[in-house]
Each structure stands twice: as structure tokens, then as C-alpha cells.
Design a protein around this motif. Structure first.
Motif, mmCIF file in Angstrom:
data_model
loop_
_atom_site.group_PDB
_atom_site.id
_atom_site.type_symbol
_atom_site.label_atom_id
_atom_site.label_comp_id
_atom_site.label_asym_id
_atom_site.label_seq_id
_atom_site.Cartn_x
_atom_site.Cartn_y
_atom_site.Cartn_z
ATOM 1 N N PHE A 19 -13.104 36.616 10.902
ATOM 2 C CA PHE A 19 -13.801 37.732 9.834
ATOM 3 C C PHE A 19 -15.137 37.943 10.258
ATOM 4 N N LYS A 20 -15.534 39.248 10.290
ATOM 5 C CA LYS A 20 -16.675 39.646 10.465
ATOM 6 C C LYS A 20 -17.160 40.750 9.420
ATOM 7 N N VAL A 21 -18.485 40.669 9.007
ATOM 8 C CA VAL A 21 -18.990 41.460 7.794
ATOM 9 C C VAL A 21 -20.160 42.163 8.205
ATOM 10 N N GLU A 22 -20.526 43.211 8.093
ATOM 11 C CA GLU A 22 -21.542 43.910 8.569
ATOM 12 C C GLU A 22 -22.189 44.521 7.202
ATOM 13 N N GLY A 23 -23.724 44.230 7.420
ATOM 14 C CA GLY A 23 -24.612 44.898 6.249
ATOM 15 C C GLY A 23 -24.751 43.760 5.037
ATOM 16 N N LYS A 24 -24.614 42.611 5.433
ATOM 17 C CA LYS A 24 -24.548 41.642 4.350
ATOM 18 C C LYS A 24 -26.200 41.555 3.712
ATOM 19 N N GLU A 25 -27.040 41.743 4.509
ATOM 20 C CA GLU A 25 -28.380 41.920 4.032
ATOM 21 C C GLU A 25 -28.708 42.923 3.056
ATOM 22 N N LYS A 26 -27.904 43.883 2.741
ATOM 23 C CA LYS A 26 -27.940 44.962 1.944
ATOM 24 C C LYS A 26 -27.750 44.357 0.419
ATOM 25 N N ILE A 27 -27.098 43.376 0.547
ATOM 26 C CA ILE A 27 -26.646 42.765 -1.154
ATOM 27 C C ILE A 27 -27.473 41.580 -1.247
ATOM 28 N N ASP A 28 -28.436 41.669 -2.375
ATOM 29 C CA ASP A 28 -29.289 40.535 -2.918
ATOM 30 C C ASP A 28 -28.265 39.463 -3.785
ATOM 31 N N ALA A 29 -28.222 38.417 -3.096
ATOM 32 C CA ALA A 29 -27.336 37.508 -3.799
ATOM 33 C C ALA A 29 -27.883 37.124 -5.168
ATOM 34 N N LYS A 30 -29.238 37.369 -5.762
ATOM 35 C CA LYS A 30 -29.668 37.017 -6.727
ATOM 36 C C LYS A 30 -29.487 38.219 -8.012
ATOM 37 N N ARG A 31 -28.986 39.370 -7.349
ATOM 38 C CA ARG A 31 -28.640 40.559 -8.144
ATOM 39 C C ARG A 31 -27.236 40.541 -8.741
ATOM 40 N N THR A 32 -27.117 41.445 -9.679
ATOM 41 C CA THR A 32 -25.922 41.461 -10.460
ATOM 42 C C THR A 32 -25.323 43.040 -10.228
ATOM 43 N N TYR A 33 -24.220 43.181 -9.546
ATOM 44 C CA TYR A 33 -23.530 44.381 -9.125
ATOM 45 C C TYR A 33 -22.133 44.670 -9.992
ATOM 46 N N VAL A 34 -21.844 45.809 -9.791
ATOM 47 C CA VAL A 34 -20.460 46.212 -9.795
ATOM 48 C C VAL A 34 -20.138 46.535 -8.528
ATOM 49 N N PHE A 35 -19.136 45.695 -8.093
ATOM 50 C CA PHE A 35 -18.687 45.656 -6.612
ATOM 51 C C PHE A 35 -17.550 46.566 -6.609
ATOM 52 N N VAL A 36 -17.363 47.671 -5.631
ATOM 53 C CA VAL A 36 -16.012 48.171 -5.287
ATOM 54 C C VAL A 36 -15.648 48.181 -4.037
ATOM 55 N N SER A 37 -14.409 48.221 -3.710
ATOM 56 C CA SER A 37 -13.975 48.118 -2.382
ATOM 57 C C SER A 37 -12.530 48.863 -2.402
ATOM 58 N N ASN A 38 -11.970 49.331 -1.030
ATOM 59 C CA ASN A 38 -10.761 49.621 -0.872
ATOM 60 C C ASN A 38 -9.810 48.512 -0.906
ATOM 61 N N HIS A 39 -8.207 48.731 -0.956
ATOM 62 C CA HIS A 39 -7.773 47.609 -0.992
ATOM 63 C C HIS A 39 -6.102 47.959 -0.189
ATOM 64 N N GLN A 40 -6.229 47.266 1.031
ATOM 65 C CA GLN A 40 -4.944 47.734 1.873
ATOM 66 C C GLN A 40 -4.090 46.710 2.019
ATOM 67 N N SER A 41 -4.251 45.291 1.611
ATOM 68 C CA SER A 41 -3.460 44.196 2.115
ATOM 69 C C SER A 41 -3.807 42.941 1.108
ATOM 70 N N GLN A 42 -3.092 41.733 1.107
ATOM 71 C CA GLN A 42 -3.310 40.764 0.492
ATOM 72 C C GLN A 42 -4.554 40.059 1.265
ATOM 73 N N LEU A 43 -4.939 40.333 2.374
ATOM 74 C CA LEU A 43 -5.994 39.851 3.138
ATOM 75 C C LEU A 43 -7.294 39.982 2.371
ATOM 76 N N ASP A 44 -7.433 41.142 1.526
ATOM 77 C CA ASP A 44 -8.630 41.671 0.873
ATOM 78 C C ASP A 44 -9.158 40.858 0.043
ATOM 79 N N ILE A 45 -8.404 40.192 -0.793
ATOM 80 C CA ILE A 45 -9.009 39.371 -1.974
ATOM 81 C C ILE A 45 -9.885 38.170 -1.310
ATOM 82 N N PRO A 46 -9.516 37.460 -0.336
ATOM 83 C CA PRO A 46 -10.290 36.477 0.499
ATOM 84 C C PRO A 46 -11.368 37.112 1.254
#
Length: 180
Positions: free
Chosen positions: A1-28
Motif C-alpha cells: 500500500f502506498k499513499v501520497e499526500g498524507k501530510e495534507k490531512i491534519d490528524a487533529k482536524r475533523t473532515y468529511v472524507f470522500v473517495s472513489n469506490h472500485q473494489s472491496q480493497l477500498d475500505i481497508p
């Protein structure tokens, strides 16, 4: 698993997260890509699956998409979650994309929620989960590295109901850029 841009998300903030959904691998993948505490929105039908249904009933926010009252209840639950500092993760396509199109049409809910709560919208693109796990076959996996990319969060402070379409289109374009 490789994720880019993690630094853009502040772990202390609250967000509404959205993402595309292609397969059962997406949730993990969503869970691995995000250090924030969050709850998924899941369709109520998933609560009927043995074992997984129990987990979903107890950890996720569920919605019966065909019941207007239940949709209202789920929105109220998500707003309370955001007010409590717990982010919400929504797939605006509403289901796994089993087509050859890069994205299904987006539903309005996630964008209305972000604007109503005045919470930033954070967009994650999962780039190749369909290649590693067909959305049409249960747990048929292929070897490889799953890639995900965070975009810069979109502030919704000052936005109103009239901005839902523009916010939805902006998120859609961010995902399409990564998928192309």
C-alpha cells in the motif's frame, strides 16, 4: 500500500472524507490512508452479511437509501459525529463502480453534509484497486501495490446550499485527475 499526500490531512482536524469506490480493497485502504478517527457511512443492506453485518451495525453509520426518514436520521447522526470531533467517510458514488467508466455519478449527501457542518472536505483517490480486486468477484486478489492520493482539503466555511454542485464537481475533478 502506498499513499501520497498524507501530510495534507491534519490528524487533529475533523473532515468529511470522500473517495472513489472500485473494489472491496477500498475500505481497508481508506483506513490505512487516514490517521484521523472517523466513521464510515454504509448502506443498511450490508448489515445483513454474517459477521461483517455485526461490525457495520456497531461501528458504521448506516442508511436505508430508499427511506427518506432514514436518510434524514443518518444525516443527523453524521452531523452529531462531526460535532463530537469524529470525521465521516463517504463514497459519493454510493456503491462500488462495476463499470468501465472512471466514476459513477456522485450523490449530493457528502457535499451537503460538509457545507451544512462547515467542515472541510478531504478527497482521497484510490487509483488501482479495481486492478487488484475485481469489483465483480468476491476476494479474487491479484498481487500489486495499492495506490492512494490525498488532495488538498477544501474548506467549506462560508459556503451555502447553493454551492453543493460546485463542491461536488470540484471533488469529482480532483479524483478524475488522479485516475487519468
Amino acid at each position: 500500500f502506498k499513499v501520497e499526500g498524507k501530510e495534507k490531512i491534519d490528524a487533529k482536524r475533523t473532515y468529511v472524507f470522500v473517495s472513489n469506490h472500485q473494489s472491496q480493497l477500498d475500505i481497508p485502504a481508506f483506513a490505512l490512508a487516514c490517521k484521523n478517527t472517523f466513521r464510515f457511512l454504509a448502506k443498511e443492506e450490508l448489515t445483513k452479511i454474517p459477521l461483517l453485518g455485526y461490525i457495520i451495525k456497531n461501528l458504521y453509520i448506516t442508511v436505508n437509501r430508499g427511506d427518506k426518514n432514514d436518510r434524514t436520521r443518518s444525516i443527523e447522526t453524521m452531523i452529531r459525529s462531526l460535532e463530537d470531533g469524529v470525521s465521516v467517510f463517504i463514497c459519493p458514488e454510493g456503491t462500488r463502480n462495476r463499470t468501465n467508466d472512471p466514476l459513477l455519478p456522485f450523490r449530493d449527501g457528502a457535499f451537503r453534509l460538509a457545507i451544512q457542518a462547515q467542515i472541510p472536505l478531504a478527497v482521497l483517490t484510490v487509483k488501482n484497486s479495481k486492478d487488484l480486486n475485481s469489483p465483480n468477484k468476491l476476494l479474487q486478489l491479484s498481487p500489486g501495490i495499492l495506490h492512494a492520493v490525498w488532495a488538498e482539503p477544501i474548506e467549506t466555511k462560508g459556503m451555502g446550499v447553493g454551492d453543493v454542485e460546485a463542491l461536488k464537481e470540484r471533488a469529482r475533478q480532483l479524483i478524475l485527475q488522479q485516475l487519468s
